[in-house]
Design an enzyme around this catalytic site. Structure first.
Site, PDB file in Angstrom:
ATOM      1  CG  ASN A  10      -1.872   1.200   1.102  1.00  0.00           C
ATOM      2  OD1 ASN A  10      -1.835   2.120   0.316  1.00  0.00           O
ATOM      3  ND2 ASN A  10      -2.917   1.132   2.239  1.00  0.00           N
ATOM      4  N   PRO A  11       0.893   1.793  -1.023  1.00  0.00           N
ATOM      5  CG  PRO A  11       0.829   2.948  -3.282  1.00  0.00           C
ATOM      6  CD  PRO A  11       0.460   1.640  -2.463  1.00  0.00           C
ATOM      7  N   GLY A  14       2.265   4.582   6.042  1.00  0.00           N
ATOM      8  CA  GLY A  14       3.479   4.890   6.746  1.00  0.00           C
ATOM      9  C   GLY A  14       3.983   6.224   6.225  1.00  0.00           C
ATOM     10  N   GLY A  67      -0.711  -0.727   6.627  1.00  0.00           N
ATOM     11  CA  GLY A  67      -1.342  -0.559   7.875  1.00  0.00           C
ATOM     12  C   GLY A  67      -2.369  -1.527   8.276  1.00  0.00           C
ATOM     13  CG  ASP A  68      -3.810  -2.350  12.218  1.00  0.00           C
ATOM     14  OD1 ASP A  68      -2.689  -3.103  12.007  1.00  0.00           O
ATOM     15  OD2 ASP A  68      -4.109  -1.573  13.333  1.00  0.00           O
ATOM     16  CB  THR A  70      -2.995  -3.181   4.044  1.00  0.00           C
ATOM     17  OG1 THR A  70      -2.856  -1.599   3.619  1.00  0.00           O
ATOM     18  CG2 THR A  70      -2.118  -3.874   2.771  1.00  0.00           C
ATOM     19  CD  GLU A  73      -8.600  -3.824   1.263  1.00  0.00           C
ATOM     20  OE1 GLU A  73      -8.126  -4.435   0.218  1.00  0.00           O
ATOM     21  OE2 GLU A  73      -9.117  -2.613   1.130  1.00  0.00           O
ATOM     22  CG  ASP A 216      -7.670 -17.958  23.726  1.00  0.00           C
ATOM     23  OD1 ASP A 216      -8.334 -17.545  22.850  1.00  0.00           O
ATOM     24  OD2 ASP A 216      -7.808 -17.285  24.542  1.00  0.00           O
ATOM     25  CD  GLU A 275     -10.196  -0.818   7.569  1.00  0.00           C
ATOM     26  OE1 GLU A 275     -10.856  -0.419   6.556  1.00  0.00           O
ATOM     27  OE2 GLU A 275      -9.084  -0.296   8.113  1.00  0.00           O
TER      28      GLU A 275
END
Length: 301
Positions: A10-11, A14, A67-68, A70, A73, A216, A275
């Site tokens: 994902n460009p 960050g 990130g989360d 990405t 997905e 668990d 999301e």
């Protein structure tokens, strides 16, 4: 399976630093895999589509660089398939919940090294309706508020931005009316929020559910009833330390499967790993050991 790795980048993650780490990631992957393919996302849904294609091709590893969102997905692209590639993670997000829970370095330079020397660990994931998640689950106005946090707020405040948005919604006293059915707990009535975790952390705050592990087979759930400002001030420190049984306003339980349905006509929105998830009603079910993730080999570190 093919001795091939697919790197999904994902460009925009960050602070648009993904390209800086892409070349190093490819170098590390080529130490292990005969073929490495890089795919860059351009919009929502691309990472999921790339992961589905990789699963159908039966490659060995799919790496999420982002990130989360990405990661979320990519996990949804992998998890429906009988033959599932392992997942690698180069965390470039604000929270990086799954990476934190698995001990994957949050510094991208260090996480890249795991691609060639890491080991595969089987972890639980869960399915809510037709969508999968790996870390956090939420229902109610708090969940909706998380999606309203701006990129600028995330950049400045990190995980605290989500906490502040959620607290604001709780204090607005907009309740949801739900029926929750599981073997361990049955609830019917009004709630401020429902939150759950597979890993023990929520929104970057670790140790909220200290008994939870990613092996668990359980989703750890907290039902939060009406809270005043004073109640919130009293409960919050204990809550963040993992003392989830410290108040009459909280109900804690863990379960493998639960059904969630609205009592009225409103179909509340859910949150899965930060999301948007499906609207109620749906069933949440834990899939034990469903996914393999590349993690650091602690015995060699």
């Amino acid at each position: 399976m093919k001795n091939k790795a697919v790197l999904i980048v994902n460009p925009s993650s960050g602070k648009e630093q993904a390209k800086a780490y892409e070349e190093e990631a490819v170098k590390e992957l080529k130490k292990v895999y005969e073929e490495v393919e890089v795919k860059e996302t351009k919009g929502a849904g691309d990472a999921e589509g790339f992961a589905k294609e990789a699963s159908l091709e039966e490659v060995s590893l799919v790496v999420s660089m982002g990130g989360d969102g990405t990661v979320h997905e990519v996990v949804n692209g992998l998890s429906d398939h009988k033959v599932r590639p392992a997942l690698g993670i180069i965390p470039l997000g604000t929270v990086n919940d799954l990476a934190r829970a698995l001990g994957i370095p949050l510094e991208p330079e260090e996480a890249v090294k795991v691609l060639s020397v890491g080991i595969k660990r089987s972890i639980d994931i869960a399915k809510a309706g037709d969508r999968y998640f790996t870390s956090g689950f939420g229902l109610g106005r708090v969940s909706e508020s998380i999606h309203q946090v701006t990129p600028d707020e995330k950049s400045k405040l990190g995980s605290l931005a989500y906490l502040l948005a959620g607290l604001k919604k709780i204090l607005e006293k907009e309740k949801i009316q739900l029926r929750i059915d599981s073997r361990e707990e049955v609830f019917q009535g009004e709630l401020a929020v429902v939150v759950g975790s597979l890993s023990g952390s929520l929104g970057g705050f670790e140790g909220i559910f200290p008994e939870a592990t990613l092996e668990d087979g359980k989703l750890h759930v907290l039902l939060i009833e009406d809270l005043s400002l004073l109640d919130t001030a009293k409960i919050l420190p204990d809550f963040l330390k993992g003392d989830v049984a410290s108040s009459d306003h909280l109900t804690y339980f863990s379960t493998r499967k639960m059904k969630v349905a609205p009592l009225g006509e409103e179909h509340y929105e859910s949150d899965l790993d930060g999301e948007k998830g499906p609207k109620v009603p749906f069933t949440v079910e834990v899939l034990q050991g469903h996914l393999k993730v590349l993690v650091p080999d602690v015995e060699k570190s």
